[in-house]
Design an enzyme around this catalytic site. Structure first.
Site, PDB file in Angstrom:
ATOM      1  N   ASN A  54       3.889  -5.611   5.617  1.00  0.00           N
ATOM      2  CA  ASN A  54       2.734  -6.420   6.011  1.00  0.00           C
ATOM      3  C   ASN A  54       3.163  -7.729   6.660  1.00  0.00           C
ATOM      4  OD1 ASN A  54       0.538  -4.711   5.165  1.00  0.00           O
ATOM      5  ND2 ASN A  54       1.107  -5.176   3.062  1.00  0.00           N
ATOM      6  N   GLY A  90      -1.840  -4.425   0.834  1.00  0.00           N
ATOM      7  CA  GLY A  90      -1.916  -5.674   1.570  1.00  0.00           C
ATOM      8  C   GLY A  90      -0.937  -6.738   1.117  1.00  0.00           C
ATOM      9  N   ASP A 145      -5.241   6.702   9.913  1.00  0.00           N
ATOM     10  CA  ASP A 145      -4.921   5.414  10.533  1.00  0.00           C
ATOM     11  C   ASP A 145      -3.524   5.391  11.147  1.00  0.00           C
ATOM     12  OD1 ASP A 145      -3.248   5.224   8.309  1.00  0.00           O
ATOM     13  OD2 ASP A 145      -4.409   3.635   7.344  1.00  0.00           O
ATOM     14  N   HIS A 200      -0.605   4.738   6.972  1.00  0.00           N
ATOM     15  CA  HIS A 200      -0.406   5.049   5.557  1.00  0.00           C
ATOM     16  C   HIS A 200      -0.105   6.529   5.348  1.00  0.00           C
ATOM     17  CE1 HIS A 200      -2.876   1.330   5.448  1.00  0.00           C
ATOM     18  NE2 HIS A 200      -2.024   1.030   4.480  1.00  0.00           N
ATOM     19  N   SER A 254       0.806  -1.221   0.000  1.00  0.00           N
ATOM     20  CA  SER A 254       0.000   0.000   0.000  1.00  0.00           C
ATOM     21  C   SER A 254       0.840   1.272   0.000  1.00  0.00           C
ATOM     22  CB  SER A 254      -0.929   0.010   1.219  1.00  0.00           C
ATOM     23  OG  SER A 254      -0.188  -0.118   2.421  1.00  0.00           O
TER      24      SER A 254
END
Length: 196
Positions: free
Chosen positions: A88, A59, A169, A172, A22
């Site tokens: 991830n 992801g 969040d 990101h 991402s």
């Protein structure tokens, strides 16, 4: 009718292939705002004929990247491969040995295809414990040294701890961060490109 992609043509513009998660897929923003899109603009402005092919998926893990990369190498015949994966895996606590093997496989495949490699590392939060956190960080340094490939230790340097450059969040980067990320990538990438 199946059209087979051509690559390796002398007339084709050289390709910079980005395979990431991402952080490179432009999560939460328009594709044109992502740092790989900005990279293509900067290459053109700087006199390079390179095209940027961004195969990043939000992801994505190193296992997924290692699985997808061979087809991308065959299809696009890149001059440079930017590998931005591992975050991830780290957040999921994947065993360090598996992460290392997957990244090594991606480096090996890229080098075997005649591409130069830029390994873009990430850091994970300290709450995973010092042994795992430090071991994770060391993977990127070890692989870079082993194969003599270019290393950007932390792609989010100057970004990750600045709330104005992060999405809500806290994980990101936002669109305002993308030029900074490109500024991190650019000086490491430049030596891998042909002279404009």
């Amino acid at each position: 009718m199946l059209l087979l992609p051509s690559f390796g043509s002398a007339s084709a513009d050289p390709v910079v292939l980005v395979i990431g998660d991402s952080l490179s897929a432009g999560f939460g923003m328009k594709t044109a705002e992502s740092w790989p899109s900005l990279l293509e603009d900067r290459l053109a402005e700087s006199g390079y004929a390179h095209r940027v092919v961004n195969t990043s998926i939000s992801g994505e893990t190193t296992r997924g990247g290692a699985t997808r990369l061979p087809a991308a190498l065959e299809r696009h015949g890149p001059q440079v491969v930017i590998v931005e994966l591992g975050g991830n895996d780290g957040l999921r606590g994947i065993p360090l040995g598996e992460i290392r093997r997957n990244l090594q496989n991606m480096i090996d495949a890229s080098l075997a295809a005649g591409a130069r490699v830029l390994l873009a590392g990430v850091y994970i939060p300290p709450n995973y414990g010092p042994a795992y956190t430090q071991g994770f960080k060391q993977i990127f340094a070890d692989l870079s040294a082993r194969d003599e490939v270019a290393l950007l230790p932390f792609i989010l340097e100057g970004v990750a701890l600045d709330p104005e450059l992060m999405q809500a969040d806290g994980i990101h980067p936002n669109s305002a961060a993308q030029p900074k990320i490109l500024d991190n990538v650019w000086p490491v990438l430049l030596p891998l490109l042909e002279t404009p």
